[in-house]
Design an enzyme around this catalytic site. Structure first.
Site, PDB file in Angstrom:
ATOM      1  N   LYS A 266       0.847  -1.201   0.000  1.00 60.37           N
ATOM      2  CA  LYS A 266       0.000   0.000   0.000  1.00 60.37           C
ATOM      3  C   LYS A 266       0.878   1.246   0.000  1.00 60.37           C
ATOM      4  CE  LYS A 266      -4.014  -1.645   2.662  1.00 60.37           C
ATOM      5  NZ  LYS A 266      -4.987  -1.541   1.576  1.00 60.37           N
ATOM      6  N   ARG A 340     -10.189 -11.460   2.150  1.00 59.04           N
ATOM      7  CA  ARG A 340     -11.027 -12.553   1.626  1.00 59.04           C
ATOM      8  C   ARG A 340     -10.318 -13.890   1.752  1.00 59.04           C
ATOM      9  NH1 ARG A 340     -11.368  -9.550  -4.041  1.00 59.04           N
ATOM     10  NH2 ARG A 340     -11.015  -7.826  -2.595  1.00 59.04           N
TER      11      ARG A 340
HETATM   12  N1  BES Z   1      -8.149  -3.593   4.308  1.00 58.05           N
HETATM   13  C1  BES Z   1      -8.292  -3.241   2.938  1.00 58.05           C
HETATM   14  C2  BES Z   1      -9.600  -2.499   2.625  1.00 58.05           C
HETATM   15  C3  BES Z   1      -9.770  -1.137   3.242  1.00 58.05           C
HETATM   16  C4  BES Z   1      -9.506  -0.003   2.514  1.00 58.05           C
HETATM   17  C5  BES Z   1     -10.247  -1.003   4.520  1.00 58.05           C
HETATM   18  C6  BES Z   1      -9.691   1.240   3.061  1.00 58.05           C
HETATM   19  C7  BES Z   1     -10.445   0.261   5.073  1.00 58.05           C
HETATM   20  C8  BES Z   1     -10.177   1.378   4.333  1.00 58.05           C
HETATM   21  C9  BES Z   1      -8.260  -4.502   2.060  1.00 58.05           C
HETATM   22  O1  BES Z   1      -7.482  -5.528   2.549  1.00 58.05           O
HETATM   23  C10 BES Z   1      -7.716  -4.099   0.742  1.00 58.05           C
HETATM   24  O2  BES Z   1      -6.598  -3.690   0.706  1.00 58.05           O
HETATM   25  N2  BES Z   1      -8.508  -4.241  -0.304  1.00 58.05           N
HETATM   26  C11 BES Z   1      -8.085  -3.893  -1.626  1.00 58.05           C
HETATM   27  C12 BES Z   1      -8.603  -4.937  -2.569  1.00 58.05           C
HETATM   28  C13 BES Z   1      -8.064  -4.823  -3.959  1.00 58.05           C
HETATM   29  C14 BES Z   1      -6.583  -5.108  -3.974  1.00 58.05           C
HETATM   30  C15 BES Z   1      -8.803  -5.788  -4.867  1.00 58.05           C
HETATM   31  C16 BES Z   1      -8.638  -2.508  -1.952  1.00 58.05           C
HETATM   32  O3  BES Z   1      -9.748  -2.194  -1.549  1.00 58.05           O
HETATM   33  O4  BES Z   1      -7.915  -1.740  -2.587  1.00 58.05           O
HETATM   34 MN    MN Z   2      -5.465  -5.351   1.959  1.00 59.90          MN
END
Ligand code: BES
Ligand code: MN
Ligand code: ZN
Length: 486
Positions: A266, A340
């Protein structure tokens, strides 16, 4: 915090602060009438000049009001009488409590009821006091908020006082865990908290460590954990509230104690708040705590999948193919879609408990925040009636949630060329739904509803009723669902 009923009318009560609820366009409650009389018509003058309106959450502090024993009064707007619901009761009480908690107080008395409030409004209002008076400054020498020694609440019976306090404590328990930094709260230490809480409130508790998870073939969850020096845990809490076996309710939570994104790292700004990625698991723990303390006569199992998503030398990689507990193979296209993968195995374990129905809670996708904003949770389901039950419970306690469609076409997007499925959809559109479609692969047809709480789980900025940080969202909804579970 001690919660008691007032022993004197509002004017004579020598608390540090008295809080008085006002409706927009009147009429004055009995307490407001008494306050107005004791102050020689002060309320009427303020209302008449529109300096005070009774609009929702409008707050006015009166210092040394004449004829009032308390040195300070807070007037809190409840909005229109006809539109008052449990959510407004919760947030109004919380907003006033937050304001009053800026200094250390022995006693704060709340007069919000106009004599017509049903028990659920009292319970949510009382929960709001505990919620609003607790801050996120765990590690500040100079605190911004101070929970009261005693809160006095007018108009509720003993049972509503006790229930409201349990609700508030349970929400705060979840918030506290969310607010703990990742250095303190990791899978092992989260599991230790769960064990301690289970012991305190009489839940049975089972913890699966790394070795057990390997033996149990939780290959999807274990893959996510591999990049971290912190080993994973799976916590299973059981509440057996009735002698004869009724239908089992299963609560499942995503407990990623820190989400760096893994090798699909990230950016720094998005990573900053990722200690909150265990909010689903915290909500399950908070709800189980309340369910046990309320001694609900039902059977509930709570499962929490706890991992840290990191980039260590053993980290799982893009292109890896994982085998989940139910034998499904998963091609990894993005290590940041880790929630997931964790839930896949936990849902399998949940299904094996033979629950009548499942709810899972997860801070699963940024896409859900794009779709619904920061305050609304996404609901996705394989069973319309079950989703409606949860949606109605959420509405009753004032937690906003909105359903997203689960059309089969979204499921097409997670097909893989090399494995059964892959862990992301085609592109980012509809990302909350493709994530839910992935989860659906692991519930084996059990009626199931998924709550994506990525938006509401964490308040980056303060609001009138919360100082910021973990919100403990959906603990109250889960308890509401459990209270109506047959
Ligand atoms: N924990 C994050 C989702 C999230 C984003 C929670 C912002 C709270 C605030 C999750 O694990 C994630 O990173 N999801 C990705 C999925 C994508 C790579 C398909 C996302 O939402 O970017
Ligand atoms: Mn994530
Ligand atoms: Zn995550």
């Amino acid at each position: 915090m001690k919660i008691t009923a007032p022993k004197k009318p509002i004017a004579e009560l020598a608390a540090d602060v008295v809080v008085l609820g006002l409706y927009e366009n009147g009429p004055l409650s009995a307490a407001a009438t008494e306050f107005n009389r004791a102050t020689g018509g002060l309320l009427e003058r303020l209302l008449g000049r529109d300096d005070v309106s009774g609009k929702r959450y409008q707050m006015t502090t009166l210092l040394a009001p004449p004829g009032i024993a308390a040195p300070q009064a807070i007037l809190i707007g409840l909005g229109e009488r006809a539109k008052l619901d449990a959510g407004v009761a919760f947030r109004a009480a919380a907003a006033a409590a937050k304001a009053a908690s800026a200094k250390s107080r022995k006693q704060v008395a709340f007069f919000l009821d106009d004599g017509t409030w049903p028990a659920p409004l009292h319970e949510q209002g009382i929960a709001g006091i505990l919620f609003g008076s607790e801050g996120q400054d765990l590690y500040r020498a100079e605190k911004k908020q101070f929970p009261f020694g005693e809160a006095i609440w007018s108009g509720a019976d003993k049972s509503a006082l006790a229930t409201g306090a349990i609700l508030g404590e349970s929400v705060n328990l979840a918030r506290h865990l969310v607010n703990e930094p990742p250095q303190e709260l990791y899978p092992e230490s989260f599991a230790e908290h769960a064990v301690a809480i289970a012991k305190e409130c009489g839940l049975s508790c089972e913890v699966w460590d790394q070795k057990r998870l390997e033996k149990e073939r939780c290959g999807s969850l274990l893959a996510v954990a591999r990049g971290s020096s912190r080993p994973p845990r799976l916590v299973i809490l059981r509440h057996n509230g009735s002698a004869k076996k009724g239908p089992l309710l299963a609560l499942v939570g995503k407990g990623v104690t820190f989400d760096s994104g893994g090798l699909s790292l990230k950016p720094s700004d998005s990573m900053l708040t990722m200690k909150m990625d265990m909010s689903g698991a915290a909500a399950v723990l908070g709800a189980m705590h309340a369910i046990a303390k309320l001694k609900l006569p039902i059977q509930v199992v709570g499962l929490m999948g706890l991992v840290e998503n990191m980039t260590g030398p053993a980290a799982y990689k893009l292109g890896d193919v994982l085998t989940a507990r139910n034998g499904r193979t998963i091609e990894v296209h993005n290590t940041d879609a880790e929630g997931r993968l964790v839930l896949a195995d936990v849902l399998c374990v949940a299904v094996e408990q033979k629950p009548a129905k499942i709810i899972d809670l997860a801070t699963l996708t940024g896409a859900c925040v794009v779709a619904l904003g920061l305050d609304v949770a996404g609901l996705m389901t394989n069973d319309a009636a079950w989703c409606e039950t949860i949606s109605a419970a959420a509405t009753r306690v004032g937690e906003p949630a909105w359903q997203l469609p689960m059309f089969p076409e979204f499921g097409e997007q997670i097909k893989s060329e090399v494995a059964d499925i892959k862990n992301v959809g085609e592109g980012r559109w509809g990302g909350a739904i493709t994530a839910a479609k992935f989860l659906e692969e692991f519930v084996n047809g059990t009626p199931w509803t998924h709550l994506d709480i990525a938006g509401p789980a964490f308040a980056e900025k303060p609001k009138p009723w919360i100082g910021g940080g973990g919100t403990g969202c959906f603990v109250r909804t889960l308890v509401e669902v459990a209270r109506h579970w047959k």
